[in-house]
Scaffold this active site. Sequence first.
Site, PDB file in Angstrom:
ATOM      1  N   CYS A  82       0.821  -1.206   0.000  1.00 21.78           N
ATOM      2  CA  CYS A  82       0.000   0.000   0.000  1.00 21.78           C
ATOM      3  C   CYS A  82       0.860   1.263   0.000  1.00 21.78           C
ATOM      4  O   CYS A  82       1.633   1.475  -0.912  1.00 21.78           O
ATOM      5  CB  CYS A  82      -0.972  -0.056   1.177  1.00 21.78           C
ATOM      6  N   HIS A  83       0.753   2.113   1.018  1.00 18.38           N
ATOM      7  CA  HIS A  83       1.537   3.347   1.110  1.00 18.38           C
ATOM      8  C   HIS A  83       2.960   3.114   1.616  1.00 18.38           C
ATOM      9  O   HIS A  83       3.754   4.047   1.679  1.00 18.38           O
ATOM     10  CB  HIS A  83       0.846   4.357   2.039  1.00 18.38           C
ATOM     11  N   ALA A  84       3.294   1.902   1.984  1.00 20.00           N
ATOM     12  CA  ALA A  84       4.624   1.609   2.538  1.00 20.00           C
ATOM     13  C   ALA A  84       5.739   1.840   1.527  1.00 20.00           C
ATOM     14  O   ALA A  84       6.897   1.998   1.916  1.00 20.00           O
ATOM     15  CB  ALA A  84       4.677   0.180   3.062  1.00 20.00           C
ATOM     16  N   GLY A  85       5.414   1.893   0.242  1.00 23.00           N
ATOM     17  CA  GLY A  85       6.419   2.170  -0.782  1.00 23.00           C
ATOM     18  C   GLY A  85       7.122   3.499  -0.590  1.00 23.00           C
ATOM     19  O   GLY A  85       8.211   3.722  -1.130  1.00 23.00           O
TER      20      GLY A  85
END
Length: 175
Positions: A108-111
Amino acid sequence: MKGKLSGKKVLMFVDDLYEDLELWYPKLRLTEEGAEVVIAGKVKGKVYSGKHTYPCRAYASFEELHHNDFDALVIPGGFAPDKLRREENVLKLTKNIFTSGKLVAHICHAGWIPISAGIMKGFRCTSTPGIKDDLLNAGAIWVDEPVVVDRNMISSRRPDDLPEFCKAIVEYLSK
């Protein structure tokens, strides 16, 4: 506990507003397979609150950890990665785990954390569409798939992809 990942040690990051399922599902799944999962935050012992208010205690602080002590890093999403990518020790751990050839997995937004660690260039990956442009601008090759494995990186889009994400992590680490 014996399992496919017995003897493996996995690092996970936590901060307030982490995506509850994206932390707890992999933590429990990897533990079930016998891995030791270490959850680290800025403050050791602090209890952080997820987006849906589920609590998670940090059992280590970033500065006390060394990348050589881990076989993999699994980064949950939510809004926590936007704060965590400003922490020098988070970026150093991420980059050093990755450049030593060990697994970095993000969902998800962890990139945002691998982007800020400077390790995305030339890697095929996925994420929530909300950070697609960020990944492309960092030199990644973005695709819309439930899970993407490229060398020592695994990525997924959202909580619905957690079964495929965790299956890929377990397969990768059990080789």
